[in-house]
Design an enzyme around this catalytic site. Structure first.
Site, mmCIF file in Angstrom:
data_model
loop_
_atom_site.group_PDB
_atom_site.id
_atom_site.type_symbol
_atom_site.label_atom_id
_atom_site.label_comp_id
_atom_site.label_asym_id
_atom_site.label_seq_id
_atom_site.Cartn_x
_atom_site.Cartn_y
_atom_site.Cartn_z
ATOM 1 C CB VAL A 199 -0.907 0.220 1.123
ATOM 2 C CG1 VAL A 199 -1.881 1.526 1.319
ATOM 3 C CG2 VAL A 199 -1.696 -1.289 1.148
ATOM 4 C CD GLN A 206 -2.749 -8.387 -2.483
ATOM 5 O OE1 GLN A 206 -2.801 -7.333 -1.666
ATOM 6 N NE2 GLN A 206 -2.022 -9.490 -1.764
ATOM 7 C CB CYS A 258 -3.512 -6.914 4.590
ATOM 8 S SG CYS A 258 -3.252 -5.344 5.299
ATOM 9 C CE LYS A 272 2.108 -10.978 0.191
ATOM 10 N NZ LYS A 272 2.220 -10.977 1.731
ATOM 11 C CG ASN A 326 5.797 -11.688 1.943
ATOM 12 O OD1 ASN A 326 4.529 -11.043 2.319
ATOM 13 N ND2 ASN A 326 7.137 -10.905 1.674
ATOM 14 N N GLY A 327 8.574 -12.588 3.763
ATOM 15 C CA GLY A 327 8.920 -12.270 5.031
ATOM 16 C C GLY A 327 10.255 -12.467 5.190
ATOM 17 C CG ASP A 328 12.067 -11.444 8.674
ATOM 18 O OD1 ASP A 328 11.406 -10.497 8.428
ATOM 19 O OD2 ASP A 328 12.116 -12.579 9.530
#
Length: 449
Positions: free
Chosen positions: A42, A108, A137, A178, A242-244
């Site tokens: 966003v 998305q 989200c 997702k 997804n993540g880090d």
């Protein structure tokens, strides 16, 4: 001074319309594999950011979540000079894109209603290659009406939306989802099984639960079992982590731990959209920010959007003096329109920035493989699977253990324990990306959805 989103260009510097026409085959599950993806963000996932991500090696790019009802009340407008496509609402563009990114663009959708999701998809399907349902989200603007992570608690609705999209869209348009991890691994696998059976092409898993925030370490170890579970289903679905992940080089660690087919990057890309390259740009105040602002003006990107993104960019410094960096950042914060940055950004050669992006994309030659593709998953050295934490409480315990102070005796200085060497280490973001200058805006945004 006027704050028009696309100020007129002086007659002495006419803009030339360039509308490349490249033929790409429809997306398949293979296109979601062996690559780095730009996450849906966003505000930060604006058109210029997506274009630079493609230029520097992203295989596919996700647009920011757009709520179904929001896009339904827009008007599609095409800029006759730049070719930019804008879906205008009452006061501003809700979504903007360009045909050059269509072969790589995943739109998305934020939705809690199968019918509205289909209507929204039909509005924009001519300008995208795939649709992704936001089921992850945790922020109120997404969950307040049962969207985003709220769908994780309503799998019947979640799957009905995906099924409706798959049935309504032509076969050349892909459908994906997702999600976030559920507190228990067993429940996560049950949900994944149902989602895969809706006919999706790819599944992205943000390796945090709904209640976890970005400051908490992503539990990427849990993804290995999910990947193996999906592969045993035999549908060829791509699973994206997804993540880090901090960038191209760090994605090798992530894939080694998880076995994921691809890796999606959010926060690192918000800080430096060139992180998809093995050699991301440094000294962004000199090498990247001016060009980004020029491109934003050329493409008619609303100034507030360009300004927000520019204040988030931060990377390693080698040749930039601290005072010069500070001066430019302060100028961006004070600026109320593009022209306020003349002394830092002029001449306004956005056409040149645009031409370089087009050239980089055209070099792919009708293929989606980026200039620096990741090796196939079969060639990635994969560690033996170790069952991951199965609950949030266990993950929290691990987090507390990681944060516990370490006592180092003089006799052990300079020596590395075998257990520490064997344990996968997550490099500090600040160290890997050189985040030595915080964004001056003072704003914080949860960018990964």
């Amino acid at each position: 001074m006027s704050r028009r989103s696309r100020p007129p260009t002086p007659d002495s510097s006419p803009r030339i319309s360039k509308k490349p026409r490249l033929e790409y085959p429809p997306l398949t599950a293979d296109d979601y594999k062996n690559g780095l993806m730009l996450a849906p963000m966003v505000r930060s996932g604006a058109l210029p950011t997506r274009l630079y991500a493609l230029k520097h090696g992203a295989k596919l790019v996700w647009g920011p979540e757009t709520v179904d009802k929001a896009i339904l009340h827009t008007t599609r407008v095409v800029d006759p000079v730049t070719g930019v496509i804008s879906y205008h609402g009452k006061s501003k563009a809700i979504f903007t894109t360009h045909p050059i990114e269509k072969p790589f663009l995943i739109y998305q959708i934020g939705s809690a209603d199968p019918e509205l999701a289909v209507q929204a998809a039909k509005m924009v399907q001519q300008d995208v290659s795939g649709f992704d349902l936001n089921c992850g989200c945790p922020k109120p603007f997404s969950t307040h009406a049962g969207m985003g992570a709220a769908l994780l608690s309503n799998p019947d609705l979640l799957c009905s939306i995906l099924t409706a999209l798959r049935q309504a869209m032509p076969p050349e348009i892909t459908i994906s989802a997702k999600i976030r991890l559920l507190p228990s691994q067993e429940d996560t696998l049950k949900l994944v099984e149902r989602i895969v059976n809706t006919g999706i092409t790819a599944l992205t898993v943000h390796c945090r639960t709904r209640n976890m925030r970005k400051k908490e370490r992503a539990v990427i170890e849990r993804l290995r079992e999910i990947v193996e579970f999906v592969e045993r289903m035999g549908k060829g679905i791509a699973v994206i982590e997804n993540g880090d992940c901090l960038g191209y080089e760090d994605s090798k660690r992530v894939r080694q731990v998880t076995g994921a087919h691809s890796v999606m990057i959010a926060e690192a890309a918000e800080a430096n959209p060139t992180c998809f390259s093995p050699t991301p740009l440094k000294d962004l105040e000199q090498t990247f920010v001016p060009g980004y602002i020029r491109l934003g003006k050329y493409l008619g990107n609303h100034w507030t959007s360009t300004k927000f993104c520019a204040t988030q960019f931060v990377g390693a410094h080698e040749n930039t003096r601290k005072n010069d960096s500070k001066a430019m950042r302060e100028a961006i914060v004070r600026a109320k329109c593009y022209e306020d940055l003349d002394s830092f950004v002029a001449p306004w050669t956005g056409e040149q920035e645009w031409a370089e992006i087009v050239e980089a994309i055209e070099k792919r030659g009708g293929q989606r493989a980026p200039p620096h593709p990741l090796p196939p998953i079969e060639e990635v050295e994969v560690a033996p699977f170790i069952p991951a934490a199965l609950s949030v409480s266990e993950a929290q315990t691990q987090k507390e253990n990681d944060a516990a102070p370490t006592v180092v005796h003089e006799a052990s200085l300079g020596q590395e324990s075998a257990s520490a060497a064997d344990k996968p280490q997550i490099p500090p973001t600040a160290s890997l990306l050189g985040l030595d200058v915080p964004p001056p805006s003072g704003e914080t945004v949860d960018v990964a959805v």
